[in-house]
Design a protein around this motif. Structure first.
Motif, mmCIF file in Angstrom:
data_model
loop_
_atom_site.group_PDB
_atom_site.id
_atom_site.type_symbol
_atom_site.label_atom_id
_atom_site.label_comp_id
_atom_site.label_asym_id
_atom_site.label_seq_id
_atom_site.Cartn_x
_atom_site.Cartn_y
_atom_site.Cartn_z
ATOM 1 N N SER A 151 0.795 -0.953 0.639
ATOM 2 C CA SER A 151 -0.446 -0.390 0.229
ATOM 3 C C SER A 151 1.035 1.062 0.188
ATOM 4 N N GLU A 152 2.168 1.268 0.661
ATOM 5 C CA GLU A 152 3.228 2.603 0.338
ATOM 6 C C GLU A 152 3.487 2.612 -0.564
ATOM 7 N N ARG A 153 3.874 1.592 -0.991
ATOM 8 C CA ARG A 153 4.290 1.673 -2.256
ATOM 9 C C ARG A 153 3.500 2.114 -3.424
ATOM 10 N N VAL A 154 2.234 1.429 -3.724
ATOM 11 C CA VAL A 154 0.836 1.922 -4.269
ATOM 12 C C VAL A 154 1.045 3.470 -3.879
ATOM 13 N N ALA A 155 0.603 3.709 -2.926
ATOM 14 C CA ALA A 155 0.520 5.776 -2.441
ATOM 15 C C ALA A 155 1.597 6.371 -2.896
ATOM 16 N N TYR A 156 2.750 5.904 -2.991
ATOM 17 C CA TYR A 156 4.168 6.474 -3.391
ATOM 18 C C TYR A 156 3.592 7.102 -4.766
#
Length: 281
Positions: A151-156
């Protein structure tokens, strides 16, 4: 969520060059009002009360200092050099324009105080809602570390795509939280399905397909203010051709957050290690 508050702070609480422009516009408005008062005969009529408008605007834009300064400038511009009766060349008594000066400054100071108090209250509400979203994000990470990192990578990546597409600050904030929480519904998915190394059965896949709706329902149960985030969470597995889920929406009927997240989510999935395979790109 009070996403609109950021718009208010950016455009109505200006900084830098924009602050000078806003101040100049407010000062120009005050000059116009002084001109109207003079050409209409002087301070004997009610037109000096028009000065409340730039005073209150300055209070909103620059707080207590802005209100006090604007009140003082308005009081002086409508003060000793402004006739009470232009035609008869009768000037105001000192007590009259001094009282008006004091009253204008009082109005400006009180309005600035009220606006600053309102801003602080709204900031506290925004921070409370942001804290709630962060808590939900932490819940996702604790439930499954791989999901949290995903989720962190998707958000970035979603943030970068949204910025390239020209989304404003409000849109970027909503998109970011939608990306962070897009897999929130997986907290209700059994662990053995999430980490299964092999291909999912049709029954297991049907369980997985429930997570967008579960995540959206969870956010909606907390607050309707999360609506932009809810729409992104709900639509992140929809597909342009209508083959996605949960509703099989097509094309532009899919919320813009869902369209961005669908692309970014697939890209991240293809480039990351999964329990059942390695990176494909």
């Amino acid at each position: 969520m009070k996403w609109q508050f950021e718009w208010v702070k950016k455009y109505l609480r200006p900084k830098g060059p924009r602050a000078l422009m806003v101040f100049g516009c407010q000062l120009a408005l005050l000059f116009v009002i002084v001109f109207i008062v003079y050409t209409s005969g002087g301070t004997k009529n009610a037109r000096p009360h028009l000065a409340y408008l730039p005073i209150i605007l300055a209070s909103f834009s620059f707080g207590i200092p802005g209100g006090l300064i604007s009140g003082a400038v308005a009081g002086l511009m409508l003060g000793p050099w402004m006739p009470m009766d232009v035609e008869l060349a009768i000037y105001q008594q000192h007590s009259s324009w001094l009282f008006r000066l004091f009253f204008f400054m009082t109005i400006g100071g009180v309005a600035g105080l009220l606006f600053e108090a309102l801003e602080n209250t709204i900031e506290q509400l925004v921070e409370a809602e942001a804290s709630m979203l962060r808590a939900l994000s932490t819940t996702v990470s604790l439930r499954n570390k791989d999901t949290g990192n995903h989720s962190e990578r998707v958000a970035y990546n979603a943030f970068l795509v949204g910025r390239a597409m020209g989304l404003d600050l409000v849109g970027l904030q909503g998109l970011y939280w939608a990306a962070i929480l897009h897999d929130l519904g997986k907290i209700a998915t059994p662990e053995e399905i999430l980490v299964k190394p092999g291909k999912l059965t049709p029954e297991e896949y049907s369980v997985i397909k429930q997570h967008p709706q579960i995540g959206a329902d969870l956010l909606k149960s907390i607050s309707d203010d999360f609506e932009p985030v809810i729409q992104g969470v709900l639509a992140h597995h929809e597909r342009w051709d209508g083959t996605g889920y949960p509703y099989g929406q097509q094309g532009e009927k899919i919320h813009i957050f869902g369209r961005i997240l669908a692309v970014v989510d697939v890209f991240e999935a293809l480039t990351s290690k999964r329990p059942y395979r390695g990176p494909l790109l």
